[in-house]
Design a protein around this motif. Structure first.
Motif, mmCIF file in Angstrom:
data_model
loop_
_atom_site.group_PDB
_atom_site.id
_atom_site.type_symbol
_atom_site.label_atom_id
_atom_site.label_comp_id
_atom_site.label_asym_id
_atom_site.label_seq_id
_atom_site.Cartn_x
_atom_site.Cartn_y
_atom_site.Cartn_z
ATOM 1 N N TRP A 185 65.852 18.896 71.344
ATOM 2 C CA TRP A 185 64.784 19.504 72.162
ATOM 3 C C TRP A 185 64.887 19.087 73.619
ATOM 4 C CZ3 TRP A 185 61.158 16.808 74.852
ATOM 5 C CH2 TRP A 185 60.691 15.595 74.373
ATOM 6 N N MET A 186 65.377 17.875 73.894
ATOM 7 C CA MET A 186 65.571 17.491 75.297
ATOM 8 C C MET A 186 66.691 18.321 75.939
ATOM 9 S SD MET A 186 65.186 13.413 75.524
ATOM 10 C CE MET A 186 64.472 12.615 74.124
ATOM 11 N N ASP A 238 62.402 16.649 65.042
ATOM 12 C CA ASP A 238 61.776 15.419 65.512
ATOM 13 C C ASP A 238 60.476 15.156 64.753
ATOM 14 O OD1 ASP A 238 60.978 13.195 66.972
ATOM 15 O OD2 ASP A 238 60.542 14.298 68.804
ATOM 16 N N GLN A 282 65.199 14.791 68.689
ATOM 17 C CA GLN A 282 64.856 14.447 70.073
ATOM 18 C C GLN A 282 65.965 14.873 71.028
ATOM 19 O OE1 GLN A 282 63.995 10.265 70.039
ATOM 20 N NE2 GLN A 282 61.915 10.573 69.304
ATOM 21 N N TYR A 283 67.215 14.624 70.654
ATOM 22 C CA TYR A 283 68.327 15.023 71.514
ATOM 23 C C TYR A 283 68.358 16.534 71.697
ATOM 24 C CZ TYR A 283 70.108 10.315 70.639
ATOM 25 O OH TYR A 283 70.254 8.966 70.543
ATOM 26 N N THR A 293 64.969 24.026 71.758
ATOM 27 C CA THR A 293 63.741 23.249 71.910
ATOM 28 C C THR A 293 62.878 23.333 70.655
ATOM 29 O OG1 THR A 293 63.771 23.612 74.289
ATOM 30 C CG2 THR A 293 61.667 22.956 73.317
ATOM 31 N N ILE A 326 65.216 21.857 76.641
ATOM 32 C CA ILE A 326 64.336 21.880 77.815
ATOM 33 C C ILE A 326 65.152 21.733 79.102
ATOM 34 C CG2 ILE A 326 62.577 20.522 79.044
ATOM 35 C CD1 ILE A 326 61.135 20.195 76.417
ATOM 36 N N SER A 327 66.143 20.860 79.093
ATOM 37 C CA SER A 327 66.986 20.684 80.281
ATOM 38 C C SER A 327 67.741 21.962 80.615
ATOM 39 C CB SER A 327 68.007 19.574 80.059
ATOM 40 O OG SER A 327 67.431 18.430 79.591
#
Length: 140
Positions: free
Chosen positions: A54-55, A98, A51-52, A91, A58-59
């Protein structure tokens, strides 16, 4: 013979954790065997790091797209921009991690619900003993 067992219900996935359906309590190390607990922690860590990642990807891509659109000419080639490529790779890898952790948590919940050997159970027994007497035993 009377047996009183602790009943928390079945396990289910809930936001990257496993919780008991009846009591809404999170799974604790005292509820399961050591091997099951290590598998659970590994799946949870895999999902959290995914999760960390892919976030972050994307950011990174979103920030770069905003900067590109504000400060560059109209001739934009996103497929050649290294920031977009790196963000896309982060990502995709993070999403795979994830999803893998999510699947593992689901499989661990199914294992707990169907295989009683992974549970640490507590019971209070009252009845005759092997030596011919009458007794009370607490098994954990």
């Amino acid at each position: 013979m009377t047996t009183i067992s602790e009943g928390k219900g079945e396990l289910m996935r809930f936001h990257g954790n496993l919780i008991f359906s009846e009591s809404n309590e999170y799974l604790l190390t005292s509820d399961v065997t050591g091997d099951f607990w290590r598998k659970y922690k590994g799946a949870k860590i895999l999902q959290d790091y995914g999760q960390y990642l892919w976030m972050l990807g994307i950011s990174y891509m979103a920030t770069d797209i905003v900067i590109i659109t504000l400060y560059r000419d109209a001739d934009i080639r996103f497929y050649k921009d290294p920031s977009i490529i790196i963000g896309g790779i982060c990502t995709l890898v993070g999403a795979a991690m994830d999803f893998g952790g999510w699947v593992r948590l689901g499989n661990l919940a199914k294992t707990y619900n169907t295989d009683p050997s992974v549970r640490k159970s507590y019971s209070l027994n009252l009845g005759p003993t092997n030596s011919g007497g009458f007794g009370l035993s607490f098994n954990f």
